[in-house]
Design an enzyme around this catalytic site. Sequence first.
Site, PDB file in Angstrom:
ATOM      1  N   SER A 200       0.831  -1.197   0.000  1.00 13.06           N
ATOM      2  CA  SER A 200       0.000   0.000   0.000  1.00 13.06           C
ATOM      3  C   SER A 200       0.874   1.259   0.000  1.00 13.06           C
ATOM      4  O   SER A 200       1.656   1.461  -0.913  1.00 13.06           O
ATOM      5  CB  SER A 200      -0.944  -0.038   1.210  1.00 13.06           C
ATOM      6  OG  SER A 200      -1.982   0.904   1.091  1.00 13.06           O
TER       7      SER A 200
ATOM      8  N   ASP B  81      -0.685  -4.675  -3.563  1.00 16.04           N
ATOM      9  CA  ASP B  81      -2.037  -4.115  -3.529  1.00 16.04           C
ATOM     10  C   ASP B  81      -2.074  -2.582  -3.479  1.00 16.04           C
ATOM     11  O   ASP B  81      -2.768  -1.994  -2.642  1.00 16.04           O
ATOM     12  CB  ASP B  81      -2.835  -4.691  -2.365  1.00 16.04           C
ATOM     13  CG  ASP B  81      -4.325  -4.812  -2.711  1.00 16.04           C
ATOM     14  OD1 ASP B  81      -4.630  -5.236  -3.839  1.00 16.04           O
ATOM     15  OD2 ASP B  81      -5.175  -4.474  -1.867  1.00 16.04           O
TER      16      ASP B  81
ATOM     17  N   HIS C  57      -7.123  -6.345   1.901  1.00 17.94           N
ATOM     18  CA  HIS C  57      -6.088  -5.415   1.452  1.00 17.94           C
ATOM     19  C   HIS C  57      -4.709  -5.815   1.979  1.00 17.94           C
ATOM     20  O   HIS C  57      -3.710  -5.656   1.282  1.00 17.94           O
ATOM     21  CB  HIS C  57      -6.448  -4.001   1.911  1.00 17.94           C
ATOM     22  CG  HIS C  57      -5.445  -2.960   1.545  1.00 17.94           C
ATOM     23  ND1 HIS C  57      -4.954  -2.803   0.257  1.00 17.94           N
ATOM     24  CD2 HIS C  57      -4.823  -2.012   2.296  1.00 17.94           C
ATOM     25  CE1 HIS C  57      -4.088  -1.803   0.227  1.00 17.94           C
ATOM     26  NE2 HIS C  57      -3.981  -1.311   1.456  1.00 17.94           N
TER      27      HIS C  57
END
Length: 412
Positions: free
Chosen positions: A147, A172, A370
Site C-alpha cells: 500500500s 495491492d 487489502h
Amino acid sequence: MEKQMMKQRFGLPPMPPIATGSAGKRKHLMRKKDYSPLHWDKYFERKHDVITTAGNSFRVYERGHDGPVLLFLHGGGFSALSWALISTEVTSLVRCRCVAIDLRGHGDTVTSDDTDLSAERMSSDVGDVVLSLFEDNPPPILLVGHSMGGAIAVHTAIRGLIPTLIGIAVIDVVEGTALDALSSMQSFLRGRPKIFDTMDKAIEWAVRSGQIQNLESARVSMVGQLKSAESEETGAEELEHSHGSSTDVITEEAEDDCEGDNQRSADSKRPCPSISPSPSSGSTCSSSSLESSGLSSSAVHQGHKYTWRIDLSRTEKFWKGWFEGLSQKFLSCPAPKMLILAGPDRLDKDLTIGQMQGKFQMNLLPQCGHAVHEDLPDKDVVSWHDLRALEKQTDNCGTQRRSSTGSQLVGY
C-alpha cells in the site's frame, strides 16, 4: 447383540450420550478464539533502533543473517510487525535476510518531525536506513512494499537511493484505484473505533472487521498499530515490559549513544533503549511459559485504554503525493518488478498495458483483504521461490550487481 458381544470381548467404552442441549450450550463447548497479543521474537530474531546521520531513530526488525536482503515497507497505519509471518515463511524457503522498518510516524520510530510523511522525505528515510545498516557495502536488496509502503518503495527505487537494488515487489497498490479511494478515505477512518479497552479488543476488532483476516498475524501486527491513550507509550514498548527483552541501538559511529546528537526527540515518552542484545526466537524470557507464546490480558497493562499510534486523518495532504504518477514510475524502474494484487479489478490503464507488454509480473491472490501479505503469507511467499536463483548466485560472492542478477531473478 453383536455390539454387546464386541463390548464384552474388547472392553469397548459405552457410546457417549447424544447432545440434546440448546444451541447456547453447544456454543459454550466451542473453543474460544485467543485474541491476546503475540511478541515479536516469535517471528523475528532481533530488533534494532537504527540511528541515521540526521539523528532519527528507526525501529528495525530482522530475521536471517546473510544472503540477499528483503527490505519490507509497511502500509499507512501499519508497522514493521505487519511482516512477521511472511518473514518466517520466506526464510524457511531460502537463505536470505528479512529487514522490516517502522516508517516515519509509525510504530516505534522517532524522528525530528514525525508529521512529515511526504513521499520524498520517506523515501529518503529508506535510503538513510540502508546506509546506516550496511554503510558502503550493501548486499543485494529487494524492496517489498504494501500500500503506502509500496508507493514509497517505488519512489525509493526511481530516485536510485539503493545502489544494489535487484528488484521491487509492490503489494495491492495501484495509482488509479488508490486516487479514486482517497475521496472516501476520511469517511473510512472516521468509521474506525477511536478507543479500545484492551489490546485483545483491538485485535478482535481487526479480525472481525476484516482489516486483517489472519488471526495469528493480527495478534502480532496490531501491537505495532496501537499506543496507550494516556501515556502514549507504543503497544510494542508496553509489551516489552512484560516480556522482559531489550533493544539494540545501531549508529553509524561506535561512540554514539543515547545522548548528544543522536538523542531521541524530547516529546518521546519511551525510555532510552539499552545496548544489550535482544533475545532471539530461541531464547528464554520471563513470559515464555504463557500459552501459545502470547500474552494474556493480565500480562499487559490493562488499566488504561488504547488508541491508534498514528492519526492517519491528519496525513491527508500527503496522500496524492504518494500515488500520483505511481504507475509510470513503477513501469520506469529499471529493476525487475512484481505487482501482487487482491483482485484484477485494481489494475489501471497504464498497468494493464504494461502487463500485456511483459514489463512486470503480476500475481493475483483473491480471497483475501487489502493486507494480502498478512492474510495469506503462505500463498504470498510462492512469489519468493524465485529467490533461490539469486541465493545460488550470491553464495560465493559479496555484493551482486543488478545487471548480473536482474535477468536471473525470475518473476521480478
